[in-house]
Design an enzyme around this catalytic site. Structure first.
Site, PDB file in Angstrom:
ATOM      1  N   TYR A  61       5.994  66.077 -59.416  1.00 53.46           N
ATOM      2  CA  TYR A  61       5.350  64.776 -59.803  1.00 53.46           C
ATOM      3  C   TYR A  61       5.528  64.822 -61.278  1.00 53.46           C
ATOM      4  CZ  TYR A  61       3.158  63.755 -55.493  1.00 53.46           C
ATOM      5  OH  TYR A  61       2.490  63.465 -53.973  1.00 53.46           O
ATOM      6  N   LEU A  93      -6.503  54.130 -49.052  1.00 50.12           N
ATOM      7  CA  LEU A  93      -6.378  52.873 -50.081  1.00 50.12           C
ATOM      8  C   LEU A  93      -5.349  52.048 -50.209  1.00 50.12           C
ATOM      9  CD1 LEU A  93      -9.090  54.120 -52.508  1.00 50.12           C
ATOM     10  CD2 LEU A  93      -8.974  53.299 -50.303  1.00 50.12           C
ATOM     11  N   ARG A 136      -2.100  52.715 -51.897  1.00 56.15           N
ATOM     12  CA  ARG A 136      -1.966  52.486 -53.237  1.00 56.15           C
ATOM     13  C   ARG A 136      -3.258  51.288 -54.464  1.00 56.15           C
ATOM     14  NH1 ARG A 136       2.074  55.423 -52.915  1.00 56.15           N
ATOM     15  NH2 ARG A 136       3.544  55.800 -50.870  1.00 56.15           N
ATOM     16  N   GLY A 137      -4.216  51.595 -54.143  1.00 57.07           N
ATOM     17  CA  GLY A 137      -5.414  50.601 -54.716  1.00 57.07           C
ATOM     18  C   GLY A 137      -5.147  49.104 -54.259  1.00 57.07           C
ATOM     19  N   SER A 178      -8.684  47.792 -52.018  1.00 57.85           N
ATOM     20  CA  SER A 178      -9.790  48.231 -53.728  1.00 57.85           C
ATOM     21  C   SER A 178      -9.573  47.429 -54.512  1.00 57.85           C
ATOM     22  CB  SER A 178      -9.012  49.362 -54.015  1.00 57.85           C
ATOM     23  OG  SER A 178      -8.352  49.193 -55.303  1.00 57.85           O
TER      24      SER A 178
END
Length: 336
Positions: free
Chosen positions: A61, A211, A213-214, A217
């Site tokens: 990462y 979620l 990746r959004g 939401s």
């Protein structure tokens, strides 16, 4: 209504005691566009202060940036207060290019040496290959990590995105604490074979992508554009007509969330929490307010009728687009 102390559960039959939800740190190193180190650090501190102890990262990462960030953030904390889950094996080049997977024993020993240095710790709590290396038997990889467990550099062995056959073969070599895999209201592929097997073998599940990746939401709207270095710019679920179709399902979920006076994200996290104490959601919050929102999902209770309503409103089979682009899907042993 933030919960003052996050309850703990055991990660699988042989794993460590971890917080009921964990913090996923990938987004703090540019995988979803620009990140803010100061806010990321504050979010890590907020998670620990709330009673979370599980922090998930990968040595690739941000090409090591994520581990350095976490290392600085936890430097003044008691080591036993943090459960560090680290993935290895994904190869990256200059400019963020990807170069396959290397899970050879000699390679993973090298990777771990660098991870310990960047994190500023003497051991990693859970060490796992990020993806299956088609050129290295899983027995060799797990056996090598097992030697590191014996040497005290690793406490537990985990797996990531592997299928049932690989899980069985790995577990025959060494106890496996958990499988890290995508699982959400709209990504439910593990339910048919992988999750039952994990339960049979006493292996916990750390669920990422809770979620989506959004998507589950309020952060993604119609017409949203993503930076070139944002994962979602290349994810099929976030492209064109796929995104439009998926947002209609999210709108249906939003109506249910509004009726309960919670956010869509909280409803999505609460749904995963109902799937069993052996499933620990790992939430990729990059900001303190997002982490607080996630913790509040622990206070959301769902009846059987509400669960049925949620699942009817957002049928997993109606989601448009795969969870990764075709090249990355081909690397997922869990999808074969």
């Amino acid at each position: 209504m933030t919960t003052s102390k996050i309850p703990a559960v055991q990660l699988g039959k042989t794993g460590p005691s971890v917080s009921r939800i964990g913090l996923g740190a990938m987004g703090m190193s540019g995988m979803y566009g620009a990140a803010d180190d100061a806010e990321s650090t504050a979010t890590i501190h907020a998670a620990l202060d709330a009673g979370a102890n599980l922090i998930d990262t990968g040595d690739f990462y941000g090409a090591g940036h994520n581990e350095l960030l976490i290392g600085k953030a936890i430097a003044e904390r008691p080591r036993e207060d943090v459960v560090l889950s680290v993935k290895f094996g994904a190869l990256r080049g200059p400019g963020g290019t990807w170069g396959g997977v290397d899970n050879r024993p000699e390679a993973l020993r090298n990777f771990l040496g660098y991870s310990l240095q960047r994190l500023g710790v003497d051991y990693v709590d859970v060490y796992r290959p990020a993806r299956l290396d088609p050129n290295v038997p899983i027995e060799d990889t797990v056996g090598a990590i097992g030697e590191l467990v014996e040497a005290g550099y690793v406490r537990h062995i985990g797996l990531s995105e592997v299928g049932a056959d690989t899980i069985r073969r790995a577990a025959a070599v060494h106890p496996i604490a958990d499988l890290q895999i995508e699982y959400s209201l709209i990504s439910r592929g593990i339910e048919a074979e992988i999750l039952p097997l994990c339960r049979e073998l006493g292996i916990g599940v750390t669920a990422y992508g809770v979620l989506s990746r959004g998507l589950l939401s309020s952060s993604v709207q119609a017409g949203t554009t993503f930076a070139a270095n944002d994962f979602r710019a290349h994810s099929p679920r976030f492209q064109g007509e796929n995104l439009s179709r998926n947002l209609k399902l999210v709108d249906a979920l939003a109506e249910i969330a509004a009726a309960k006076d919670v956010s869509v994200a909280q409803l999505a996290i609460a749904w995963v929490l109902t799937r069993g104490d052996d499933i620990v959601p790992v939430i990729g919050a990059r900001r303190r307010e997002r982490w607080t929102e996630a913790v509040d999902a622990l206070d959301v209770s769902l009846t059987e009728d509400e669960l049925a309503t949620i699942e009817a409103a957002v049928p997993a089979e109606q989601i448009a687009g795969s969870r990764y682009a075709a090249e990355q899907m081909a690397m997922l042993d869990s999808e074969r």
